[in-house]
Motif scaffolding. Structure first.
Motif, PDB file in Angstrom:
ATOM      1  N   VAL A 139      -3.737   6.021   1.861  1.00 48.81           N
ATOM      2  CA  VAL A 139      -4.768   6.417   0.780  1.00 48.81           C
ATOM      3  C   VAL A 139      -6.088   5.818   1.089  1.00 48.81           C
ATOM      4  CG1 VAL A 139      -5.445   6.106  -1.491  1.00 48.81           C
ATOM      5  CG2 VAL A 139      -3.259   6.749  -1.190  1.00 48.81           C
ATOM      6  N   ALA A 140      -5.931   4.605   1.582  1.00 50.01           N
ATOM      7  CA  ALA A 140      -7.116   3.933   1.998  1.00 50.01           C
ATOM      8  C   ALA A 140      -7.821   4.472   3.081  1.00 50.01           C
ATOM      9  CB  ALA A 140      -6.800   2.537   2.095  1.00 50.01           C
ATOM     10  N   ALA A 141      -7.024   4.980   4.117  1.00 51.98           N
ATOM     11  CA  ALA A 141      -7.604   5.703   5.315  1.00 51.98           C
ATOM     12  C   ALA A 141      -8.396   6.822   5.045  1.00 51.98           C
ATOM     13  CB  ALA A 141      -6.424   5.893   6.200  1.00 51.98           C
ATOM     14  N   GLY A 142      -7.751   7.545   3.864  1.00 51.00           N
ATOM     15  CA  GLY A 142      -8.704   8.786   3.387  1.00 51.00           C
ATOM     16  C   GLY A 142     -10.015   8.575   2.876  1.00 51.00           C
ATOM     17  N   TYR A 143     -10.223   7.242   2.531  1.00 50.52           N
ATOM     18  CA  TYR A 143     -11.417   6.826   2.081  1.00 50.52           C
ATOM     19  C   TYR A 143     -12.306   6.089   3.211  1.00 50.52           C
ATOM     20  CZ  TYR A 143     -10.517   7.832  -2.958  1.00 50.52           C
ATOM     21  OH  TYR A 143     -10.066   8.606  -3.912  1.00 50.52           O
ATOM     22  N   GLY A 144     -11.760   6.362   4.495  1.00 48.39           N
ATOM     23  CA  GLY A 144     -12.309   5.477   5.500  1.00 48.39           C
ATOM     24  C   GLY A 144     -12.090   4.064   5.557  1.00 48.39           C
ATOM     25  N   LEU A 145     -11.232   3.408   5.132  1.00 51.51           N
ATOM     26  CA  LEU A 145     -10.907   2.157   5.094  1.00 51.51           C
ATOM     27  C   LEU A 145      -9.690   1.701   5.787  1.00 51.51           C
ATOM     28  CD1 LEU A 145     -11.031   1.411   1.138  1.00 51.51           C
ATOM     29  CD2 LEU A 145     -13.062   1.011   2.957  1.00 51.51           C
ATOM     30  N   GLU A 146      -9.953   0.687   6.705  1.00 45.98           N
ATOM     31  CA  GLU A 146      -8.749   0.426   7.533  1.00 45.98           C
ATOM     32  C   GLU A 146      -8.044  -0.803   6.681  1.00 45.98           C
ATOM     33  OE1 GLU A 146      -8.092  -1.428  12.133  1.00 45.98           O
ATOM     34  OE2 GLU A 146      -9.972  -1.057  11.547  1.00 45.98           O
ATOM     35  N   ALA A 147      -7.006  -0.394   6.262  1.00 47.02           N
ATOM     36  CA  ALA A 147      -6.131  -1.289   5.391  1.00 47.02           C
ATOM     37  C   ALA A 147      -4.818  -1.598   6.150  1.00 47.02           C
ATOM     38  CB  ALA A 147      -5.792  -0.719   3.979  1.00 47.02           C
TER      39      ALA A 147
ATOM     40  N   SER B 201     -11.342  -3.938  -4.247  1.00 45.56           N
ATOM     41  CA  SER B 201     -11.147  -2.835  -4.862  1.00 45.56           C
ATOM     42  C   SER B 201     -11.733  -1.598  -4.041  1.00 45.56           C
ATOM     43  CB  SER B 201     -11.532  -2.596  -6.585  1.00 45.56           C
ATOM     44  OG  SER B 201     -12.979  -2.651  -6.301  1.00 45.56           O
ATOM     45  N   LEU B 202     -11.246  -0.333  -4.431  1.00 41.59           N
ATOM     46  CA  LEU B 202     -11.744   0.757  -3.740  1.00 41.59           C
ATOM     47  C   LEU B 202     -13.303   0.582  -4.006  1.00 41.59           C
ATOM     48  CD1 LEU B 202      -9.268   3.486  -4.185  1.00 41.59           C
ATOM     49  CD2 LEU B 202      -9.762   2.442  -2.095  1.00 41.59           C
ATOM     50  N   GLU B 203     -13.764   0.714  -5.357  1.00 39.22           N
ATOM     51  CA  GLU B 203     -15.038   0.703  -5.741  1.00 39.22           C
ATOM     52  C   GLU B 203     -15.972  -0.563  -5.137  1.00 39.22           C
ATOM     53  OE1 GLU B 203     -15.920   1.761  -9.744  1.00 39.22           O
ATOM     54  OE2 GLU B 203     -17.124  -0.391  -9.799  1.00 39.22           O
ATOM     55  N   LYS B 204     -15.565  -1.618  -4.890  1.00 43.18           N
ATOM     56  CA  LYS B 204     -16.188  -2.721  -4.393  1.00 43.18           C
ATOM     57  C   LYS B 204     -16.192  -2.148  -3.028  1.00 43.18           C
ATOM     58  CE  LYS B 204     -16.290  -7.646  -3.352  1.00 43.18           C
ATOM     59  NZ  LYS B 204     -15.670  -8.909  -3.594  1.00 43.18           N
ATOM     60  N   LEU B 205     -15.352  -1.909  -2.041  1.00 41.79           N
ATOM     61  CA  LEU B 205     -15.235  -1.801  -0.830  1.00 41.79           C
ATOM     62  C   LEU B 205     -16.175  -0.374  -0.324  1.00 41.79           C
ATOM     63  CD1 LEU B 205     -11.652  -2.139  -0.057  1.00 41.79           C
ATOM     64  CD2 LEU B 205     -13.424  -3.705   1.126  1.00 41.79           C
ATOM     65  N   LEU B 206     -16.308   0.485  -1.306  1.00 39.45           N
ATOM     66  CA  LEU B 206     -17.048   1.908  -0.885  1.00 39.45           C
ATOM     67  C   LEU B 206     -18.518   1.691  -1.528  1.00 39.45           C
ATOM     68  CD1 LEU B 206     -14.354   4.257  -1.592  1.00 39.45           C
ATOM     69  CD2 LEU B 206     -14.969   3.586   0.594  1.00 39.45           C
ATOM     70  N   GLY B 207     -18.560   0.658  -2.601  1.00 41.86           N
ATOM     71  CA  GLY B 207     -20.022   0.555  -3.090  1.00 41.86           C
ATOM     72  C   GLY B 207     -20.151   1.881  -3.611  1.00 41.86           C
ATOM     73  N   ARG B 208     -19.462   2.437  -4.454  1.00 42.10           N
ATOM     74  CA  ARG B 208     -19.599   3.588  -5.233  1.00 42.10           C
ATOM     75  C   ARG B 208     -18.466   4.020  -6.345  1.00 42.10           C
ATOM     76  NH1 ARG B 208     -16.506   7.875  -3.650  1.00 42.10           N
ATOM     77  NH2 ARG B 208     -15.486   8.057  -1.814  1.00 42.10           N
ATOM     78  N   LYS B 209     -18.678   4.839  -7.253  1.00 42.17           N
ATOM     79  CA  LYS B 209     -17.708   4.962  -8.263  1.00 42.17           C
ATOM     80  C   LYS B 209     -16.647   6.067  -7.483  1.00 42.17           C
ATOM     81  CE  LYS B 209     -19.454   3.117 -11.868  1.00 42.17           C
ATOM     82  NZ  LYS B 209     -19.051   1.952 -12.725  1.00 42.17           N
TER      83      LYS B 209
END
Length: 215
Positions: free
Chosen positions: A113-121, A179-187
């Motif tokens: 799920v995180a990878a789908g948002y471009g995050l390396e978890a 959180s996803l919101e904090k990491l991505l800087g958006r809702k």
């Protein structure tokens, strides 16, 4: 094989805990297939089997007086927080004795799920959970009874991270939460995250989801 998905919305912890036990027994008895419950909780502190209370920063009464419910429960792990904006998932799946493998599969799903948002978890060997950098994105703690799991994971989507400051999350001193919101800087829309979690579970566990919990 398929698994049922039930979206319970915002549900007080005590009600969700009781419902988990009902569903758990239905899965144990073969009356329903594996089931993933998705929900959010009002502000609540829960303490698992490893908890002694030392990672509460205030007396138990303080939490109740300041808008937090508090429960001692049978899941693994120490103390954690649940609240609005956090996606809680309770996979009530037959696991037999393969508890560690099951935990790794939950972690794998959340990493997807995180990878789908471009995050390396990544997961951390030695204890359950998913991290981005030095901050925990998703807490995981399960219980297994009669070969079937309950409890599960808590993925911070748009959680108020300040609420974690009243405890030492998971008893890990010097570590942060994110959180996803904090990491991505958006809702980040909760329905979107739920859909991605369900898809990730389908891929990792090799089962097809059926929404609504109906035959």
């Amino acid at each position: 094989m398929e698994f049922w998905v039930e979206d319970l919305g915002l549900l007080p912890y005590g009600e969700a805990w009781a419902y988990q036990k009902e569903v758990h027994q239905e899965v144990v008895r073969g009356k329903r297939p594996p089931t993933l419950l998705l929900l959010e909780h009002p502000r609540v502190i829960t303490l698992g089997r490893k908890a002694t209370g030392e990672n509460l920063l205030f007396p138990e009464s303080w939490y109740r007086e300041n808008g937090f419910e508090l429960f001692w429960v049978e899941r693994g792990g120490d103390v954690t927080y649940h609240g609005p904006g956090q996606l809680v998932g309770y996979p009530i799946f037959p696991v037999g004795r393969e508890v560690r493998r099951f935990l790794r599969q939950i972690e794998e799903a959340i990493v997807k799920v995180a990878a789908g948002y471009g995050l390396e978890a990544y997961p951390t060997p030695g204890y359950a959970g998913v991290w981005v950098g030095e901050d925990k994105l998703c807490a995981i703690g399960v219980a297994v009874k009669e070969g079937v799991s309950f409890h599960g994971f808590a993925l911070n989507v748009s959680t108020d991270l300040n609420d974690f400051t009243v405890i030492i999350p998971c008893g890990l001193k010097g570590k942060g939460v994110t959180s996803l919101e904090k990491l991505l800087g958006r809702k980040v829309p909760m329905p979107e995250v739920k859909e991605r979690v369900v898809q990730a579970f389908a891929e990792v566990f090799g089962m097809a989801p059926r929404y609504g919990g109906t035959a």
